[in-house]
Write a protein that holds these residues in place. Structure first.
Motif, PDB file in Angstrom:
ATOM      1  N   ALA A  64       5.452  -2.276   5.739  1.00 37.73           N
ATOM      2  CA  ALA A  64       6.211  -1.526   4.760  1.00 37.73           C
ATOM      3  C   ALA A  64       5.744  -1.790   3.490  1.00 37.73           C
ATOM      4  O   ALA A  64       5.384  -0.783   2.466  1.00 37.73           O
ATOM      5  N   SER A  65       5.718  -3.078   3.049  1.00 36.11           N
ATOM      6  CA  SER A  65       5.471  -3.414   1.713  1.00 36.11           C
ATOM      7  C   SER A  65       4.063  -3.178   1.214  1.00 36.11           C
ATOM      8  O   SER A  65       3.708  -3.059   0.076  1.00 36.11           O
ATOM      9  N   ALA A  66       2.919  -3.127   2.201  1.00 32.59           N
ATOM     10  CA  ALA A  66       1.754  -2.922   1.697  1.00 32.59           C
ATOM     11  C   ALA A  66       1.238  -1.683   2.390  1.00 32.59           C
ATOM     12  O   ALA A  66      -0.072  -1.454   2.623  1.00 32.59           O
ATOM     13  N   ARG A  67       2.001  -0.675   2.395  1.00 30.93           N
ATOM     14  CA  ARG A  67       1.726   0.631   2.741  1.00 30.93           C
ATOM     15  C   ARG A  67       0.874   1.315   1.734  1.00 30.93           C
ATOM     16  O   ARG A  67       1.368   1.320   0.604  1.00 30.93           O
ATOM     17  N   PRO A  68      -0.318   1.783   2.184  1.00 25.96           N
ATOM     18  CA  PRO A  68      -0.857   2.348   1.134  1.00 25.96           C
ATOM     19  C   PRO A  68      -0.273   3.644   0.439  1.00 25.96           C
ATOM     20  O   PRO A  68       0.385   4.443   1.116  1.00 25.96           O
ATOM     21  N   ILE A  69      -0.673   3.976  -0.779  1.00 28.16           N
ATOM     22  CA  ILE A  69      -0.289   5.184  -1.588  1.00 28.16           C
ATOM     23  C   ILE A  69      -0.853   6.274  -1.007  1.00 28.16           C
ATOM     24  O   ILE A  69      -1.995   6.353  -0.692  1.00 28.16           O
ATOM     25  N   GLU A  70       0.155   7.488  -0.648  1.00 30.60           N
ATOM     26  CA  GLU A  70      -0.431   8.637  -0.170  1.00 30.60           C
ATOM     27  C   GLU A  70      -1.451   9.442  -1.224  1.00 30.60           C
ATOM     28  O   GLU A  70      -0.965   9.227  -2.419  1.00 30.60           O
ATOM     29  N   GLN A  71      -2.436   9.844  -0.651  1.00 27.92           N
ATOM     30  CA  GLN A  71      -3.433  10.542  -1.564  1.00 27.92           C
ATOM     31  C   GLN A  71      -2.709  12.020  -2.020  1.00 27.92           C
ATOM     32  O   GLN A  71      -1.869  12.555  -1.402  1.00 27.92           O
ATOM     33  N   CYS A  72      -3.215  12.335  -2.950  1.00 26.28           N
ATOM     34  CA  CYS A  72      -2.691  13.615  -3.585  1.00 26.28           C
ATOM     35  C   CYS A  72      -3.084  14.624  -2.910  1.00 26.28           C
ATOM     36  O   CYS A  72      -2.424  15.822  -2.889  1.00 26.28           O
ATOM     37  N   GLN A  73      -4.190  14.977  -2.217  1.00 28.62           N
ATOM     38  CA  GLN A  73      -4.345  16.182  -1.280  1.00 28.62           C
ATOM     39  C   GLN A  73      -3.401  16.299  -0.185  1.00 28.62           C
ATOM     40  O   GLN A  73      -3.131  17.146   0.107  1.00 28.62           O
ATOM     41  N   SER A  74      -3.100  15.084   0.275  1.00 25.85           N
ATOM     42  CA  SER A  74      -1.791  15.121   1.479  1.00 25.85           C
ATOM     43  C   SER A  74      -0.698  15.701   0.804  1.00 25.85           C
ATOM     44  O   SER A  74       0.098  16.440   1.498  1.00 25.85           O
ATOM     45  N   ILE A  75      -0.152  15.046  -0.297  1.00 27.20           N
ATOM     46  CA  ILE A  75       0.982  15.704  -1.068  1.00 27.20           C
ATOM     47  C   ILE A  75       0.952  16.957  -1.100  1.00 27.20           C
ATOM     48  O   ILE A  75       1.799  17.824  -0.981  1.00 27.20           O
ATOM     49  N   ILE A  76      -0.087  17.537  -1.774  1.00 25.13           N
ATOM     50  CA  ILE A  76      -0.375  19.037  -1.953  1.00 25.13           C
ATOM     51  C   ILE A  76      -0.228  19.848  -0.823  1.00 25.13           C
ATOM     52  O   ILE A  76       0.296  20.942  -0.793  1.00 25.13           O
ATOM     53  N   ALA A  77      -0.804  19.405   0.220  1.00 26.32           N
ATOM     54  CA  ALA A  77      -0.941  20.295   1.408  1.00 26.32           C
ATOM     55  C   ALA A  77       0.666  20.187   1.882  1.00 26.32           C
ATOM     56  O   ALA A  77       1.028  21.136   2.398  1.00 26.32           O
TER      57      ALA A  77
END
Length: 306
Positions: A64-77
């Protein structure tokens, strides 16, 4: 952003109608204002559900601590799905409301108000669907826009706490990551509480009006409708403030953005700010070096001195 649209467009229309007894923008406002208000409930409902799923994934991920940041395209979708879905479910509100006029028996003044009555000019199939929506509107409100976000958030929080308590007993609970996760969970719980408190009067009034409307006067029904609308406006006003106060990273980013905008207006402090930021960048970048930087080799003198 949708809360801002509600306050910017719907609130002036409602206040203008209460003061002048005239409907601003006429029949259009009678259709657009309920559409935007119901869409606001849908946006909040599905956003809380999405945030609950995100917190559940954060608790159940192996690292959980090393979870990658979600990309902007995924958030916009995801935002597009939430907004388009909420607006699609609110389309019947456009066909359900229409403008009506009434003459006051005391003053003889003609007043305009919005009534929940489908137009007879609609096609027969559409008219039957709108009537079905009108008959089921009260329970649809109560089930989808009240019970769903509250039950979904509570269940996600309980499962998340259960998993976090069983799988992370050996980990240190004073870490920065655990504090950040607790702040985010408190933010979602706070948003759900505000949403539940502000939508409870509307659902209670809808149930009361559905079973007692023949015994209630038009003035009482208008007053209940006005109270419900201002509870929605209160929710739209408090939610952004609560979000910025509880979610510290978002609040800090918002304050930094405001400070940068204020500094950008004054040319004197911009150079100092850029110099300070450059100095901080150099100092922070030097932390990641284990050994001091080597000085660049001296430049060879070319040509003859003047």
């Amino acid at each position: 952003f949708w809360d801002f649209l509600i306050l910017f467009f719907c609130l002036p229309v409602v206040i203008f109608n209460e003061i002048t007894k005239k409907r601003l923008l006429g029949d259009m406002s009678c259709r657009i204002v309920p559409f935007m208000e119901v869409s606001s409930l849908g946006v909040t409902t599905f956003s809380l559900c999405a945030l609950g799923i995100d917190r559940f994934h954060a608790a159940t991920s192996p690292q959980a601590s090393a979870r990658p940041i979600e990309q902007c395209q995924s958030i916009i979708a995801k935002l597009a799905v939430i907004w388009v879905g909420s607006m699609t479910l609110s389309v019947p509100e456009i066909l359900l409301w229409q403008l009506a006029q009434d003459t006051s028996p005391v003053s003889g003044m003609v007043t305009e108000y919005c009534t929940m009555k489908p137009s007879s000019n609609l096609p027969e199939s559409v008219y039957s669907l709108v009537l079905t929506y009108q008959n089921a509107r009260m329970w649809w409100y109560f089930g989808c826009y009240f019970c769903l976000p509250i039950l979904f958030t509570v269940s996600c929080q309980l499962v998340t706490r259960r998993i976090s308590g069983t799988e992370k007993k050996t980990e240190c609970r004073g870490t920065k990551h655990s504090q950040c996760e607790s702040h985010l969970n408190c933010t979602i719980i706070g948003l759900t509480i505000i949403y539940g408190l502000c939508t409870t009067p509307e659902n209670v009034c809808n149930i009361v009006v559905a079973y007692m409307s023949p015994d209630m006067s038009k003035q009482t029904l208008d007053l209940l409708n006005l109270i419900n609308q201002f509870f929605l406006f209160f929710k739209c006003s408090v939610t952004p403030i609560l979000l910025l106060c509880l979610c510290r990273p978002l609040g800090q980013a918002f304050m930094d953005c405001c400070c940068c905008c204020c500094e950008g207006c004054s040319p004197d402090t911009s150079s100092e700010g850029s110099a300070d930021s450059k100095l901080k960048t150099e100092m922070s970048s030097s932390i990641f070096f284990d050994k001091p930087r080597e000085s660049p080799p001296p430049l060879l003198a070319l040509g003859t001195p003047c």
